[in-house]
Each structure stands twice: as structure tokens, then as C-alpha cells.
Design a protein around this motif. Structure first.
Motif, PDB file in Angstrom:
ATOM      1  N   UNK A 205      12.004  24.411   0.682  1.00 38.75           N
ATOM      2  CA  UNK A 205      11.082  23.406   0.138  1.00 38.75           C
ATOM      3  C   UNK A 205       9.872  24.103  -0.480  1.00 38.75           C
ATOM      4  N   UNK A 206       9.498  23.639  -1.664  1.00 41.36           N
ATOM      5  CA  UNK A 206       8.334  24.175  -2.401  1.00 41.36           C
ATOM      6  C   UNK A 206       7.314  23.074  -2.591  1.00 41.36           C
ATOM      7  N   UNK A 207       6.046  23.402  -2.337  1.00 42.64           N
ATOM      8  CA  UNK A 207       4.957  22.437  -2.528  1.00 42.64           C
ATOM      9  C   UNK A 207       4.701  22.280  -4.031  1.00 42.64           C
ATOM     10  N   UNK A 208       5.008  21.114  -4.557  1.00 38.54           N
ATOM     11  CA  UNK A 208       4.841  20.852  -5.999  1.00 38.54           C
ATOM     12  C   UNK A 208       3.704  19.879  -6.273  1.00 38.54           C
ATOM     13  N   UNK A 209       2.778  19.780  -5.310  1.00 34.51           N
ATOM     14  CA  UNK A 209       1.659  18.838  -5.485  1.00 34.51           C
ATOM     15  C   UNK A 209       0.830  19.185  -6.708  1.00 34.51           C
ATOM     16  N   UNK A 210       0.506  20.479  -6.848  1.00 40.67           N
ATOM     17  CA  UNK A 210      -0.319  20.902  -7.987  1.00 40.67           C
ATOM     18  C   UNK A 210       0.376  20.601  -9.306  1.00 40.67           C
ATOM     19  N   UNK A 211       1.666  20.907  -9.359  1.00 40.19           N
ATOM     20  CA  UNK A 211       2.419  20.623 -10.582  1.00 40.19           C
ATOM     21  C   UNK A 211       2.460  19.122 -10.862  1.00 40.19           C
ATOM     22  N   UNK A 212       2.612  18.332  -9.799  1.00 34.26           N
ATOM     23  CA  UNK A 212       2.654  16.878  -9.960  1.00 34.26           C
ATOM     24  C   UNK A 212       1.320  16.352 -10.479  1.00 34.26           C
ATOM     25  N   UNK A 213       0.238  16.915  -9.878  1.00 29.44           N
ATOM     26  CA  UNK A 213      -1.104  16.481 -10.317  1.00 29.44           C
ATOM     27  C   UNK A 213      -1.333  16.864 -11.767  1.00 29.44           C
ATOM     28  N   UNK A 214      -0.903  18.087 -12.112  1.00 25.63           N
ATOM     29  CA  UNK A 214      -1.070  18.516 -13.500  1.00 25.63           C
ATOM     30  C   UNK A 214      -0.288  17.623 -14.448  1.00 25.63           C
ATOM     31  N   UNK A 215       0.935  17.263 -14.034  1.00 26.64           N
ATOM     32  CA  UNK A 215       1.756  16.391 -14.874  1.00 26.64           C
ATOM     33  C   UNK A 215       1.114  15.026 -15.049  1.00 26.64           C
ATOM     34  N   UNK A 216       0.590  14.513 -13.927  1.00 21.15           N
ATOM     35  CA  UNK A 216      -0.069  13.207 -13.980  1.00 21.15           C
ATOM     36  C   UNK A 216      -1.325  13.282 -14.842  1.00 21.15           C
ATOM     37  N   UNK A 217      -2.111  14.345 -14.606  1.00 20.82           N
ATOM     38  CA  UNK A 217      -3.320  14.519 -15.409  1.00 20.82           C
ATOM     39  C   UNK A 217      -2.981  14.724 -16.882  1.00 20.82           C
TER      40      UNK A 217
ATOM     41  N   UNK B 213      -4.056  11.525   1.856  1.00 22.77           N
ATOM     42  CA  UNK B 213      -3.640  12.223   0.628  1.00 22.77           C
ATOM     43  C   UNK B 213      -2.129  12.350   0.588  1.00 22.77           C
ATOM     44  N   UNK B 214      -1.615  12.510  -0.607  1.00 21.94           N
ATOM     45  CA  UNK B 214      -0.165  12.591  -0.817  1.00 21.94           C
ATOM     46  C   UNK B 214       0.182  13.987  -1.327  1.00 21.94           C
ATOM     47  N   UNK B 215       1.188  14.582  -0.685  1.00 13.35           N
ATOM     48  CA  UNK B 215       1.658  15.900  -1.106  1.00 13.35           C
ATOM     49  C   UNK B 215       3.108  15.776  -1.538  1.00 13.35           C
ATOM     50  N   UNK B 216       3.427  16.419  -2.665  1.00 11.03           N
ATOM     51  CA  UNK B 216       4.777  16.353  -3.235  1.00 11.03           C
ATOM     52  C   UNK B 216       5.500  17.669  -2.971  1.00 11.03           C
ATOM     53  N   UNK B 217       6.840  17.543  -2.750  1.00  8.36           N
ATOM     54  CA  UNK B 217       7.657  18.711  -2.429  1.00  8.36           C
ATOM     55  C   UNK B 217       8.959  18.663  -3.207  1.00  8.36           C
ATOM     56  N   UNK B 218       9.433  19.847  -3.604  1.00  6.66           N
ATOM     57  CA  UNK B 218      10.761  19.999  -4.202  1.00  6.66           C
ATOM     58  C   UNK B 218      11.619  20.761  -3.206  1.00  6.66           C
ATOM     59  N   UNK B 219      12.808  20.176  -2.907  1.00  7.80           N
ATOM     60  CA  UNK B 219      13.664  20.723  -1.855  1.00  7.80           C
ATOM     61  C   UNK B 219      15.048  21.027  -2.394  1.00  7.80           C
ATOM     62  N   UNK B 220      15.582  22.150  -1.966  1.00  7.87           N
ATOM     63  CA  UNK B 220      16.975  22.502  -2.247  1.00  7.87           C
ATOM     64  C   UNK B 220      17.694  22.569  -0.901  1.00  7.87           C
TER      65      UNK B 220
END
Length: 860
Positions: free
Chosen positions: A331-343, A312-319
Motif C-alpha cells: 500500500x502506498x499513501x497517495x493522499x498528496x497526489x490526490x490533493x494535487x489532483x483535486x487542487x 482528515x481523509x487519507x488516500x491509499x493505492x494498494x496492490x
């Protein structure tokens, strides 16, 4: 040996103490400065990290709110289990914490004020998006505008976030500049501080210990903040090549516990390990390049990365921010947001494809629903915290509901059915709706509603649809009324048939039907009984019935019947029959044609004829009695009164003569004889008055009761003044009556009230009147007029026992002895007869020693 002696010498320890003291002074001064700078740096870093953590928490909450409402919007989820309201409190808490942490920083406070304003705009935009009816298509321009408002608001918030982070970085640079300034102190200052530190050696030692404890607490506080953060926070130190001009890797100097949820290792296991060892692909992706760029440029960087793990692939946003000799990463886990965007993109494509089909389907369904003659409504369930259904809310209703209830369908959307139709809780419809929604059963109900000013019968069918229900209704008022009328007609017909049979038996009537064309006929059961035959004993034909007609009346019977058949009109005649047992009866026959069928009725009038004969004989006897009564009246008016007048004359002469010759006893006897003669004369006079009361309508005229009663009161002026009676006379109406009878009625009543006054209180007589409708009269008598005048004569005299209320209106009925009150006992009987002559009614109510009231009802 010489070295051992030197070490064991006391001078050595003195010299070592001096050297140690000097070193302690020097080191103490340097350490103090370093600890102080470290403490300030730790506090500054802690505050900056804490601010950064809450900034990330705040904007994470914003992202989660946006993602939740976009999901509901795209999936048209009516349950709204995931709503922006779930994260709203978290965002509001974060911004309050940030305002507290930056209360001494005007720039940051100003940015936070702008964030608060845009946060309110975001809440408003999300609330408008939440209030969207589910039936609206996603690609509706208004809906796109609402989504655009949310996106624009998030863009402004992200810009403010960047400003806030730059302000924090600027604050960090400011701290570094202060540190550089402090590190360049002159040697003279250092020497002065060294000697000063020598003087306060003990104090310094204590101060150092205190600062050490503070540092420990600050570190523990920082660790607790980092451990409780939803973000992955790490501090990475660069690893250079041999020449020191190029960064080849980074070493993990610190990370919080959140890293374990991503890499599966705790912070202790990752301490001082290379990043490339933990994430092999690290050196090849852009994360490493971004970190190197931060080290070289010193400016913060934001970037997005992904990590493939266990398929599985997990996406992260990092400052990433430069701090001291390393890089501080959040770092923030943005997997859910990425999936929502893709969906979201995928759903947008699918929605575009399906919207065309849905548009046609929707138009087709709308045409069906709007053209239907039934009302169709869809409602969703409203539940309480326990999951129990407490109401239903309208989501859709077709236009037919306006024709049925007068309420437009658009005004119903979003309202609860209990608010619009509260009657459903009492007529059982709500319980059926709950049963349908919970059990999935199809329920029906037909009941009445008051709609558009009329009571209507409505037939309702309830079906379950997803989490709500569909209600279909139509007006069955005409059908129900027709059914009720049919039932009533059937009942009336049954009752009438039963009544007719009973009536025929009671009235001695028989009926028959005769089809002249076919000769077929039928006879009622009572017709057979009148002939003293068994029911259906013979076939009802003319030839079978003719033998029962009296021989002397057969010819007349046939002629009358033939005349009726020829002329085809009604005919009534009387003939005799001979019953089966030989009795002779008189039948009255009447018949007429109904649609070429002859319908006839026969009535046994044998007893009526006999009664008529008896009545005629009694009338002759009554005439003879009336003549005798008139003779009695003449005798009573002259012959009976003549001896009384002579007795009164002779007594008068005796009493006027020589009184000395008469004893007191004789005088008393003479007085009693005179009193008895007077009473007998009054009795005869009242009997004559009673017998002469007639209902002669020709003598009636319009009577002014006010004038009549005042005239009577003038006649009784002497006894009224003597007894000091207070007369209260209210306005009285004009009535149609016989003047002398009405005058006698009121004269008798007022005479009674004047005669039977009380000695316990000042006497009072009150005469009044009011107009009353027939249905409002409580007294029981035959009421033929629509309205009546209720005239009351009330006094506070001696009264009477209520049990004698009826008795006092009888002839010769007296409630007192002759020696107590004078009278003949006929006055109130005369009053009753006068009132009845005028189609009225009189009643009396009384209480001993409290007075009496007479109510006279006369037609208005």
C-alpha cells in the motif's frame, strides 16, 4: 510397581532410542524437505517482495516528479524548491537495483530496458516543462502539449509496471508449480531418502542447523527491507465461516513498521488481530471485496481506498497478490497526489476564469510597456549555495531596449545581466541592484555605457518586485551634454571675465559700454585705474569724462566720436588725457556698435609711443653699427690679412735661404711664427664666414643631400684613405636650403669626425636619416613644421664629455689643446648658425673614447 521397573530398565532406553532414531529418521527426512522448500519459498518470496518494493519506489518517484512539476507549472512557482530533480536520483537508484535483482530473468530485464527508455522520455518531458518561461499562460497550446507528453509518458510507464508485476506473479506461480512437483515424490524415493538420512544422521543434523541459520538471516534481511520501505506491506490470512465456504474477515499475520504512521499501532500490537477490529468500516468498503476477489480468482488486484481519521481523509493505492494461503498487500499513501489532483482541477477552473481577465490585463500592460519611451526590464536574483546574490537573470524586457542598446528583448530572456553588460560591476550598478533586492530600497544611477558604437549617458532606476527587481532606464546623453556644456560655458565665462580683468590690467586697457538711446554707460574697473581714479568714482557719462581729455585734443575727440556715432562703424584714433594726478597719457580708442549699443576700448599707449621712439633711435644706431661692421669685414678680409701674408712670405724666404746660418732654435721660432700666422689667417677666414651667414630665402633651392655628401667625401678622400675610415652612407632626402651653407654644414661635421678618430678601434663614420613627426621629437626646440628630417652623423672617435654638449657650439670653444688637434673653435658654431638659418636644430651626444653623434633636425 511393574511400570516403574519398566521405565527404569536399561532395555527400555534401548527400545526408546531405537524408536526415537526411527522417528528421527522419518521426521528428519520430512523436516529437511519442508525446511528446504521453506527456504526456497522464503527466498523466492523475499526476492519477489523486494522487487515489488523497488517497483513501487520507482513509480512513486515518477509520481512525485510529475506532481512536483505540475505544482510548479500551475502555481508558477519561480523558486522551484520542489522540482523533479529532487526525485530523479531516487528513481535512477531504484531502476539500477531492479536490474540487479532481475539479472537472471530475461523477460524482466527486457521490460526494465523499456522502462529506462521511457524514463529518459519522462525526464526530457519534465525538463521541457521546467524550461517554460513563467510569463507564458498555462493554457497555452504549447504548454498543454508539454503536459500531455508528461501524462502520455506516465501512462506508458504504468503499462510497463503492470507487465513487470505480471512477470513477477508468473515467477511466483512457477515456484508453486515446482513445489507441487516436488511434493508428489514416490514412497520408494521417500524410503530411500529415509535410509540415506539414517546414514548421514550427523551430517543432516549439521546441515539442518546451517539451513536454520540461513533462514534466520533471510528472515532478518527480509524484515530490514520491509522496515525500510516507504510502502505499507502486510500479509493477511482469510477467516472463513463455520461451513468454510465464505470469507468473513482477514487476520493480520504480518505487517511492517510503516503501518504505525497510519493506524498508530506497531506491528507487534497488530499481529493476529482482525482487520475489522482495527478498521471498523473495513467490512463495508471495497477493500474487503477486493481481497476476497484475490483469494477466489488468484489474480493480482490494484485498487484505491481512503481512511477517515481525526477529521482528515487519507488516500491509499494498494496492490494485492495471492501468496500461499493469504494475500500479500503493498500500500502506498497517495493522499498528496490526490490533493494535487483535486487542487489541479480546482485551479484549472480558476485559471479558465482568470485567463480571460489576465489576457486583457496582459494586453493592456503590454501596450503600456511597449509604448513607453523608457526601457523596462524585470530580472530575478541568482543566488549561490550560501544565499548570496551573485547575478540577475532577465525575465522580461520591452522593445525600447533594442532602440537603446541594439539588443532584441527576446535574445535577453534567460541571460544574466553580467553576461550582457559586464560594465555594471565596475560602474557600481550591480551593487545598487543587490542593495535594492536585499533591502527593498529604490536606487538610481546615472553613468556612461558604450552602446551601438557610441558612449551614452543612461539614467537607471531600480525597484524591488517580489524576489526580483525591475530596472527602468532612459537615455540622458543630450541632457548631460547640455548640462556639461552649460557648466563649461559658465566656467569659461567666469574664466574669461577673470582673464579679461587681468588682461585689461596687464595690457593697460579699459573698456566701456554706452547706450546711445538712453545715455546710460558703464566703465571697467581698469578704465578708472587708467585715469588714476577710484573705481566708480564718477558716473560714466560723456560730460563727466570730457574734463579728463587733454584740452588741445577735446575738439578732435568730439569730432571723431561724433563721426563714429553718425556713420555707425568702427573708428580708431589716438588722443591724450590728463589723469586725476595731472599725468598726461596717450589713449588709443577703438569702438563699434553692437545692437544699438556702442562698445569701446581704450588702451594706454604712452609707453609704446616712448618705446617706438627709442626703437627708432636704436635702429639708427644699428644702421651705423652695420656700416662699421661692413668696414671691419673689408679690413679683416684685406687689411688684416695683408700683414699676415707678408710675414708668411718673409719667413718662407728666410727658411729657403742658407739654413746653416740659422740655428735650430731660430728655425723652431720661425716655424712657430709661421704656424701662428696660418692659424690667425684661418681664424679670420672663419670669422668672415660666420659673419656672412644670412637667412636669404631667395638663395634657397632643392638640394640632393646624397650627391652633396658624396662630393664632400671625395674632397676628404686622402685623409679617409690614410686613416682607413669605414664610411657608411644611408639614403638621404632632398631638402630646400642654401647650397653653399648646407655644404659647409656637412663639411665641418665630417671634418670633425675625420679629425677626432680613435686609435682604439677601426674608425667608422655613419650618416643616416629618418622622417619624424613633430610630436615624436624628444629634443627641446621650437618646432614649427609638422614633420622633420633627423639627419645623424655618427662616429666612434674620441668623443667628448656629455656635460660639454652645449659648450661645443659656442664661438672659440675648444675641448683640446692647440698642440693636440688643430682648429679655431668656430666650425661647430658655424654649423649651429646654418641649421638655425634653415629653421632647424642641432644637438650633440658623446661619450669619452666611445664616439659622438650629431642630430640635425631640418623641416621636411
Amino acid at each position: 510397581m511393574a511400570l516403574k521397573r519398566l521405565v527404569s530398565s536399561p532395555k527400555f532406553y534401548v527400545i526408546m532410542l531405537i524408536v526415537a532414531t526411527a522417528l528421527l529418521i522419518f521426521i528428519g527426512g520430512i523436516s529437511y524437505k519442508q525446511i528446504d522448500r521453506l527456504n526456497k519459498s522464503a527466498e523466492a518470496v523475499s526476492r519477489i517482495i523486494e522487487v515489488e518494493i523497488h517497483i513501487n519506489q520507482l513509480f512513486t518517484a515518477y509520481s512525485q516528479m510529475q506532481a512536483a512539476e505540475l505544482k510548479n507549472h500551475l502555481l508558477q512557482d519561480s523558486t522551484r524548491l520542489s522540482s523533479y530533480r529532487v526525485y530523479r536520483d531516487k528513481a535512477m537508484d531504484a531502476i539500477i537495483t531492479l536490474e540487479e535483482l532481475t539479472k537472471n530473468r530475461p523477460n524482466q530485464q527486457k521490460i526494465l530496458e523499456s522502462i529506462s527508455v521511457w524514463q529518459d522520455s519522462l525526464f526530457l518531458a519534465l525538463n521541457q516543462l521546467t524550461a517554460r518561461p513563467l510569463k507564458n499562460p498555462v493554457n497555452d497550446p504549447q504548454e498543454k502539449e508539454k503536459i500531455g507528453k508528461v501524462s502520455a509518458t506516465m501512462t506508458q510507464l504504468n503499462l510497463l509496471r503492470n507487465q513487470l508485476q505480471r512477470a513477477e506473479q508468473s515467477e511466483l506461480e512457477k515456484r508453486k508449480a515446482q513445489y507441487a512437483t516436488q511434493i508428489t515424490l514416490t514412497p520408494l524415493t521417500t524410503l530411500f531418502l529415509s535410509f540415506f538420512a539414517l546414514c548421514i544422521f550427523v551430517v543432516s543434523f549439521i546441515q539442518i542447523n546451517i539451513l536454520r541459520k540461513k533462514t534466520t538471516r533471510a528472515e532478518e534481511f527480509l524484515k530490514s527491507i520491509l522496515a525500510g520501505s516507504d510502502n505499507i506491506i502486510g500479509y493477511l490470512l482469510p477467516i472463513y465461516n463455520n461451513t468454510g465456504d465464505r470469507i468473513t474477515d482477514f487476520k493480520i499475520a504480518f505487517t511492517n513498521e510503516k503501518i504505525e504512521s497510519v493506524l498508530g499501532k506497531n506491528p507487534e500490537e497488530l499481529a493476529n488481530t482482525k482487520v475489522s477490529e482495527v478498521v471498523p468500516a473495513y467490512l463495508r468498503d471495497k477493500v474487503f471485496q477486493e481481497l476476497v476477489h484475490v483469494m477466489k480468482e488468484g489474480a493480482p488486484r490494484k485498487f484505491e481506498s481512503f481512511l477517515k481519521q481525526n477529521g482528515s481523509t487519507r488516500w491509499f493505492k494498494t496492490t494485492a497478490t495471492l501468496m500461499d494461503e493469504g494475500v500479500l498487500t503493498t500500500t502506498t499513501d497517495s493522499t498528496t497526489e490526490k490533493v494535487y489532483t483535486k487542487n489541479l482541477k480546482h485551479l484549472n477552473k480558476r485559471l479558465e476564469e482568470r485567463n480571460k481577465d489576465l489576457g486583457q490585463t496582459k494586453a493592456f500592460l503590454n501596450n503600456i510597456l511597449e509604448s513607453a519611451s523608457n526601457t523596462v526590464s524585470h530580472l530575478e536574483s541568482v543566488k549561490d549555495e550560501s544565499g548570496n546574490i551573485i547575478d540577475f537573470k532577465y525575465l522580461f524586457s520591452n522593445k525600447e531596449i533594442e532602440n537603446l542598446t541594439g539588443i532584441s528583448p527576446n535574445s535577453l530572456i534567460g541571460k544574466s545581466i553580467s553576461e550582457v553588460f559586464p560594465l555594471i560591476h565596475s560602474n557600481g550598478l550591480f551593487d545598487l541592484m543587490v542593495k535594492c533586492a536585499t533591502e527593498g530600497s529604490v536606487e538610481t544611477l546615472e553613468t556612461q555605457y558604450h552602446l551601438m558604437g557610441k558612449w551614452k549617458w543612461i539614467h537607471t532606476t531600480i525597484n524591488k518586485l517580489n524576489t526580483g527587481i525591475t530596472v527602468t532606464s532612459y537615455d540622458t546623453t543630450a541632457i548631460v551634454k547640455a548640462q556639461q556644456e552649460l557648466l563649461e560655458l559658465n566656467e569659461q565665462l567666469t574664466i574669461q571675465n577673470s582673464i579679461l580683468k587681468d588682461a585689461e590690467s596687464v595690457a593697460k586697457i579699459g573698456s566701456y559700454r554706452w547706450d546711445v538711446a538712453t545715455g546710460e554707460a558703464s566703465m571697467s574697473d581698469n578704465f578708472y585705474r587708467l585715469l588714476e581714479c577710484e573705481i566708480d568714482e564718477f558716473v560714466p557719462t560723456f560730460d563727466n569724462y570730457r574734463p579728463y581729455v587733454h584740452p588741445k585734443d577735446q575738439r578732435m575727440f568730439e569730432e571723431k566720436l561724433q563721426y563714429t556715432l553718425d556713420k555707425k562703424h568702427d573708428n580708431v584714433f589716438v588722443y591724450r588725457i590728463v589723469t586725476k594726478t595731472g599725468k598726461i597719457k596717450h589713449f588709443q580708442h577703438s569702438g563699434h556698435f553692437v545692437q544699438d549699443k556702442f562698445v569701446g576700448v581704450v588702451k594706454d599707449i604712452t609707453k609704446e609711443l616712448k618705446d617706438a621712439q627709442k626703437l627708432q633711435e636704436r635702429n639708427l644706431e644699428l644702421k651705423r653699427s652695420n656700416k662699421e661692421l661692413e668696414s671691419f669685414n673689408r679690413v679683416a678680409s684685406h687689411d688684416l690679412q695683408e700683414p699676415l701674408r707678408k710675414i708668411q712670405i718673409f719667413i718662407s724666404r728666410i727658411t729657403e735661404g742658407n739654413l746653416e746660418k740659422n740655428s735650430e732654435r731660430n728655425l723652431e721660432y720661425l716655424h712657430k711664427i709661421s704656424s701662428s700666422a696660418n692659424r690667425m689667417q684661418n681664424l679670420i677666414k672663419h670669422l668672415l664666414a660666420y659673419s656672412r651667414l644670412k637667412k636669404n630665402k631667395k638663395d634657397r633651392t632643392l638640394i640632393d643631400l646624397n650627391e652633396l655628401v658624396e662630393k664632400i667625401l671625395e674632397d676628404y678622400e686622402a685623409p679617409i684613405n690614410e686613416k682607413k675610415i669605414n664610411i657608411l652612407l644611408h639614403p638621404l632626402p632632398d631638402i630646400n636650403g642654401i647650397p653653399f651653407q648646407i655644404e659647409q654644414l656637412f663639411s665641418n661635421l665630417l671634418s670633425n669626425s675625420i679629425k677626432y678618430t680613435s686609435v682604439l678601434e677601426p674608425p667608422r663614420i655613419e650618416i643616416g636619416c629618418q622622417k619624424i613627426k613633430r610630436k615624436n621629437i624628444e629634443d627641446d626646440f621650437q618646432k614649427k613644421a609638422a614633420n622633420y628630417y633627423c639627419i645623424t652623423v655618427k662616429d666612434n672617435g674620441i668623443g667628448f664629455d656629455p656635460t660639454n654638449a652645449e659648450k661645443i657650439f659656442g664661438l672659440f670653444q675648444r675641448l683640446h689643446q692647440k698642440n693636440e688637434y688643430s682648429g679655431t673653435g668656430i666650425g661647430l658654431a658655424i654649423c649651429k648658425k646654418i641649421v638655425e638659418n634653415h629653421r632647424g636644430h642641432i644637438v650633440a651626444d658623446g661619450t669619452l673614447n666611445k664616439g659622438a653623434i650629431f642630430r640635425i633636425y631640418l623641416p621636411a
